[in-house]
Design a protein around this motif. Structure first.
Motif, PDB file in Angstrom:
ATOM      1  N   LEU A  43      51.248  47.483  31.540  1.00 42.30           N
ATOM      2  CA  LEU A  43      51.060  48.818  30.992  1.00 42.30           C
ATOM      3  C   LEU A  43      49.867  48.866  30.036  1.00 42.30           C
ATOM      4  CD1 LEU A  43      52.363  51.698  30.756  1.00 42.30           C
ATOM      5  CD2 LEU A  43      53.621  50.811  28.781  1.00 42.30           C
ATOM      6  N   GLY A  44      49.017  49.871  30.210  1.00 39.06           N
ATOM      7  CA  GLY A  44      47.921  50.115  29.285  1.00 39.06           C
ATOM      8  C   GLY A  44      46.668  49.294  29.518  1.00 39.06           C
ATOM      9  N   THR A  45      46.630  48.504  30.590  1.00 38.36           N
ATOM     10  CA  THR A  45      45.484  47.626  30.839  1.00 38.36           C
ATOM     11  C   THR A  45      44.461  48.282  31.768  1.00 38.36           C
ATOM     12  OG1 THR A  45      46.585  46.601  32.737  1.00 38.36           O
ATOM     13  CG2 THR A  45      46.925  45.569  30.574  1.00 38.36           C
ATOM     14  N   VAL A  46      43.292  47.656  31.838  1.00 40.01           N
ATOM     15  CA  VAL A  46      42.267  48.087  32.782  1.00 40.01           C
ATOM     16  C   VAL A  46      42.804  48.007  34.203  1.00 40.01           C
ATOM     17  CG1 VAL A  46      40.032  47.443  33.767  1.00 40.01           C
ATOM     18  CG2 VAL A  46      40.341  47.441  31.299  1.00 40.01           C
ATOM     19  N   GLN A  47      43.658  47.008  34.448  1.00 39.94           N
ATOM     20  CA  GLN A  47      44.227  46.844  35.787  1.00 39.94           C
ATOM     21  C   GLN A  47      45.158  47.998  36.165  1.00 39.94           C
ATOM     22  OE1 GLN A  47      44.061  44.124  33.519  1.00 39.94           O
ATOM     23  NE2 GLN A  47      42.150  43.608  34.558  1.00 39.94           N
ATOM     24  N   GLU A  48      45.848  48.563  35.175  1.00 41.52           N
ATOM     25  CA  GLU A  48      46.681  49.729  35.485  1.00 41.52           C
ATOM     26  C   GLU A  48      45.811  50.896  35.940  1.00 41.52           C
ATOM     27  OE1 GLU A  48      49.959  52.857  33.616  1.00 41.52           O
ATOM     28  OE2 GLU A  48      48.919  51.467  32.268  1.00 41.52           O
ATOM     29  N   ILE A  49      44.685  51.092  35.253  1.00 41.57           N
ATOM     30  CA  ILE A  49      43.754  52.156  35.628  1.00 41.57           C
ATOM     31  C   ILE A  49      43.263  51.956  37.060  1.00 41.57           C
ATOM     32  CG2 ILE A  49      41.521  53.206  35.117  1.00 41.57           C
ATOM     33  CD1 ILE A  49      41.955  52.360  32.178  1.00 41.57           C
ATOM     34  N   ALA A  50      42.868  50.696  37.369  1.00 41.91           N
ATOM     35  CA  ALA A  50      42.358  50.394  38.710  1.00 41.91           C
ATOM     36  C   ALA A  50      43.439  50.584  39.772  1.00 41.91           C
ATOM     37  CB  ALA A  50      41.829  48.965  38.751  1.00 41.91           C
ATOM     38  N   ALA A  51      44.662  50.191  39.457  1.00 42.29           N
ATOM     39  CA  ALA A  51      45.755  50.304  40.426  1.00 42.29           C
ATOM     40  C   ALA A  51      46.058  51.761  40.754  1.00 42.29           C
ATOM     41  CB  ALA A  51      47.004  49.610  39.884  1.00 42.29           C
ATOM     42  N   VAL A  53      57.880  44.140  44.403  1.00 44.70           N
ATOM     43  CA  VAL A  53      56.575  44.752  44.658  1.00 44.70           C
ATOM     44  C   VAL A  53      55.851  43.891  45.683  1.00 44.70           C
ATOM     45  CG1 VAL A  53      56.398  45.749  42.337  1.00 44.70           C
ATOM     46  CG2 VAL A  53      55.450  43.477  42.776  1.00 44.70           C
ATOM     47  N   SER A  54      54.792  44.436  46.255  1.00 41.51           N
ATOM     48  CA  SER A  54      54.035  43.706  47.275  1.00 41.51           C
ATOM     49  C   SER A  54      52.841  42.964  46.702  1.00 41.51           C
ATOM     50  CB  SER A  54      53.552  44.677  48.361  1.00 41.51           C
ATOM     51  OG  SER A  54      54.651  45.287  48.999  1.00 41.51           O
ATOM     52  N   ALA A  55      52.396  43.366  45.495  1.00 38.08           N
ATOM     53  CA  ALA A  55      51.223  42.730  44.907  1.00 38.08           C
ATOM     54  C   ALA A  55      51.214  42.932  43.402  1.00 38.08           C
ATOM     55  CB  ALA A  55      49.948  43.302  45.522  1.00 38.08           C
ATOM     56  N   VAL A  56      50.405  42.117  42.740  1.00 38.33           N
ATOM     57  CA  VAL A  56      50.164  42.247  41.307  1.00 38.33           C
ATOM     58  C   VAL A  56      48.658  42.324  41.107  1.00 38.33           C
ATOM     59  CG1 VAL A  56      50.193  41.038  39.080  1.00 38.33           C
ATOM     60  CG2 VAL A  56      52.247  41.069  40.509  1.00 38.33           C
ATOM     61  N   LEU A  57      48.225  43.232  40.254  1.00 39.12           N
ATOM     62  CA  LEU A  57      46.825  43.319  39.876  1.00 39.12           C
ATOM     63  C   LEU A  57      46.730  42.890  38.413  1.00 39.12           C
ATOM     64  CD1 LEU A  57      43.911  44.009  40.294  1.00 39.12           C
ATOM     65  CD2 LEU A  57      44.442  46.436  39.991  1.00 39.12           C
ATOM     66  N   VAL A  58      45.946  41.844  38.157  1.00 37.42           N
ATOM     67  CA  VAL A  58      45.922  41.228  36.834  1.00 37.42           C
ATOM     68  C   VAL A  58      44.508  40.772  36.512  1.00 37.42           C
ATOM     69  CG1 VAL A  58      46.518  38.974  37.783  1.00 37.42           C
ATOM     70  CG2 VAL A  58      47.035  39.439  35.393  1.00 37.42           C
ATOM     71  N   ASP A  59      44.228  40.588  35.250  1.00 40.10           N
ATOM     72  CA  ASP A  59      42.971  39.997  34.826  1.00 40.10           C
ATOM     73  C   ASP A  59      42.866  38.586  35.397  1.00 40.10           C
ATOM     74  OD1 ASP A  59      41.800  38.053  32.537  1.00 40.10           O
ATOM     75  OD2 ASP A  59      40.672  39.912  32.635  1.00 40.10           O
ATOM     76  N   SER A  60      41.703  38.224  35.946  1.00 41.88           N
ATOM     77  CA  SER A  60      41.565  36.940  36.638  1.00 41.88           C
ATOM     78  C   SER A  60      41.833  35.737  35.733  1.00 41.88           C
ATOM     79  CB  SER A  60      40.167  36.821  37.251  1.00 41.88           C
ATOM     80  OG  SER A  60      39.161  36.884  36.253  1.00 41.88           O
TER      81      SER A  60
END
Length: 241
Positions: free
Chosen positions: A135-143, A169-176
């Protein structure tokens, strides 16, 4: 109240003020290796060590305040904390609300799936699928910009990873920089895409127009830490190099 007692009260008040930290630094200690709770139940991580190194070079005292990531900027604006050190990117929306130092670490967006899931190999494959983020991350915006994806925003990235491992869920979007740490510990997960996150990188944050002099000192101090090798040592310590 006697004059002597008044003096004692005033003296203790002065002592209390003198012992107060110069900066209350907010973080979200659920984002290893940048900030986490260590084996001694203390807040540790790259960002914490960086703040400590900056405090010694510039000359300030600090205390670390742990809170939710999405509550950091509101806490800064309300005066509950004086700074943010939480692997935070200077997005256009955030820049409107707070001031940032120069970026001290560059990273990317990392997409993770369950190993062996041949149905997901690209962003297009996430259409109609659930994807977990913090919640609240750049990745949330991208998702939320992914066509047809259903976003599950979690309080911390560990919860997002567990949702994937448990097939919620099918995937996670996270900072590398964070995601690769989880991949090393979870062979049942695999990356399938990495791309720029659209930001300049992680920066320290301060309330708007409140700490401009300190920001300039921090920018200079980070450059010095990079020149004298201290920065590289921190990268190596947290396996970020």
């Amino acid at each position: 109240m006697s004059k002597f007692f008044q003096f004692v009260v005033a003296a203790f008040a002065m002592l209390s003020l003198s012992n107060a930290a110069d900066l209350r630094v907010g973080t979200n200690a659920a984002y290893p290796p940048f900030e986490f709770i260590n084996d001694q139940n203390k807040i540790a991580g790259f960002d914490i060590d960086l703040v400590d190194a900056l405090s010694k070079k510039i000359g300030f005292t600090y205390e670390i305040v742990n809170m939710s990531f999405d509550g950091l900027i509101p806490a800064l604006k309300a005066g509950k904390i004086d700074a943010i050190a939480a692997a935070m990117s200077a997005t256009p929306d955030r820049v409107k609300a707070v001031d940032f130092t120069k970026a001290y670490y560059i990273t990317e967006n990392l997409f993770i799936k369950k190993a062996g899931d041949n149905a997901i190999n690209s962003k297009a494959d996430l259409n109609g699928k659930k994807i977990a983020v913090q919640l609240g991350t750049v990745q949330e915006i991208a998702a939320r910009e992914l066509k047809g994806a259903k976003v599950m925003a979690n309080e911390d990235i560990f919860a997002a990873i567990m949702a994937l491992k448990n097939s919620k869920v099918s995937a996670v979007l996270v900072d590398s920089s964070i995601g690769y740490g989880y991949l090393k510990k979870n062979p049942d997960l695999a990356e399938f895409l990495k791309e720029p996150d659209g930001s300049e990188g992680f920066s320290l944050a301060f309330d708007k127009n409140k700490k401009t002099d300190l920001i300039a000192k921090i920018n200079a101090a980070v450059d010095e830490l990079k020149q004298d090798g201290a920065y590289d040592k921190l990268l190596e310590k947290y396996d970020l190099k």
